[in-house]
Design an enzyme around this catalytic site. Structure first.
Site, PDB file in Angstrom:
ATOM      1  CG  LEU A   1      -2.133  -0.859   1.253  1.00  0.00           C
ATOM      2  CD1 LEU A   1      -2.769  -0.838   2.645  1.00  0.00           C
ATOM      3  CD2 LEU A   1      -3.139  -0.390   0.218  1.00  0.00           C
ATOM      4  CG  ASP A   2       0.842   4.067  -3.208  1.00  0.00           C
ATOM      5  OD1 ASP A   2       1.772   3.291  -3.495  1.00  0.00           O
ATOM      6  OD2 ASP A   2       0.034   4.518  -4.043  1.00  0.00           O
ATOM      7  N   PRO A   3       2.295   4.899   0.981  1.00  0.00           N
ATOM      8  CG  PRO A   3       4.464   5.721   1.338  1.00  0.00           C
ATOM      9  CD  PRO A   3       3.582   5.107   0.281  1.00  0.00           C
ATOM     10  CG  LEU A   4      -2.547   9.030   0.170  1.00  0.00           C
ATOM     11  CD1 LEU A   4      -2.553  10.388   0.851  1.00  0.00           C
ATOM     12  CD2 LEU A   4      -2.979   9.173  -1.289  1.00  0.00           C
ATOM     13  CB  ALA A   5      -3.063   3.585   0.792  1.00  0.00           C
TER      14      ALA A   5
END
Length: 306
Positions: A46-50
């Site tokens: 998962l992206d850091p944003l997610a």
């Protein structure tokens, strides 16, 4: 003699609710330290944003992590229309603007229908896809952009939950998709269909294969468990076979299970004719995964140590 791993020899699956701002590997390492586990791996970045569902496999459960990597995923996301970023999400710099004021809910639903089903996506430059052994995101950080081949993905469901119109419009969507789908690319492609730039403003994974947010725990909960001792942590672990519950199950006698564990195919009366199966012995003890052969026997493929 192989070097012995440091840490506890535990086995099972932890459904983590990954927080925003850290990588999937960063979340994995924090959980692994809390469990003092010898072996662990995650099942799809998962992206850091997610935020949201990130199954972590410990010990013998890592043998089945590929099935979670290959599983369908569910997301709830906020798409921003009228602004495009260099990364495709809110972590990047806004590099394109165009008014989205004329876009209606009907326009959005029509465009979403065109992006449902079997579609092709071009992976974003800010992704871990490699070109000549180098991740694309590293090239992107150097200001380089290279041609990327489109990839086939499937959008099983693409539902509009809410729409806030304006020069910069916002919509909340639910997506159920195949592995390898980039939600950032889906947002940008939706914007393209509507004639405006777009990016992901927020992203939360709600499902990964059989696991949903209902089963997820936070790092803060794990830290509180760790203060109570390892038994509290271990109670959070789900059985390894929960990763493959959708796979047909065959039941063997104890003696057949013994021979299977020695590497020998064994007969399964009235079993499936082909494909991969989940194997248990009478009483429900899980052995692992096998493949049905043409002659009605099952051959071992991935077995757990019992």
């Amino acid at each position: 003699m192989g070097r012995r791993r440091k840490g506890r020899d535990i086995s099972g699956i932890l459904v983590l609710d990954k927080p925003q701002g850290i990588s999937s590997n960063g979340a994995l390492q924090r959980a692994k330290r809390l469990f003092q586990a010898a072996k662990a791996g995650h099942t799809g970045s998962l992206d850091p944003l997610a935020t949201g569902v990130l199954p972590l496999c410990f010990g013998e459960a890592t043998k089945f992590s590929q099935y979670l990597l290959d599983a369908d995923k569910g997301y709830r996301s906020t798409f921003v229309l009228g602004e495009g970023s260099d990364t495709g999400d809110a972590e990047g710099e806004i590099v394109r603007r165009a008014s989205a004021a004329a876009i209606t809910e009907a326009d959005i639903r029509t465009a979403m229908a065109g992006l449902t089903g079997n579609i092709e996506q071009i992976p974003p430059m800010y992704s871990a896809v490699k070109r000549d052994g180098k991740p694309l995101y590293k090239l992107a950080r150097e200001g380089k952009e290279v041609e990327r081949a489109p990839r086939a993905v499937t959008i099983h469901q693409f539902d509009l939950l809410s729409f806030e119109p304006g020069d910069v419009a916002r919509l909340v969507v639910d997506v159920l998709c195949s592995k390898g789908t980039y939600i950032r690319t889906l947002a940008e492609d939706l914007g393209t269909a509507l004639g405006v730039p777009a990016h992901v403003g927020a992203l939360r994974r709600t499902q990964s294969g059989p696991f949903s947010l209902d089963a997820a725990v936070t790092l803060e909960q794990l830290e509180a468990d760790a203060e109570q001792g390892t038994a509290s942590l271990d109670a959070r672990l789900l059985p390894a076979e929960d990763a493959i519950t959708e796979m047909p199950c065959v039941e063997l006698t104890e003696s057949a299970g013994f021979y299977l564990q020695q590497g020998q195919p064994v007969l399964v009366p009235n079993g499936p004719r082909d494909g991969m199966v989940r194997i248990v012995v009478r009483g429900g003890r899980f052995l692992g995964i096998g493949e049905m052969l043409d002659d009605g026997r099952v051959a071992p493929r991935r077995l757990i140590a019992n």
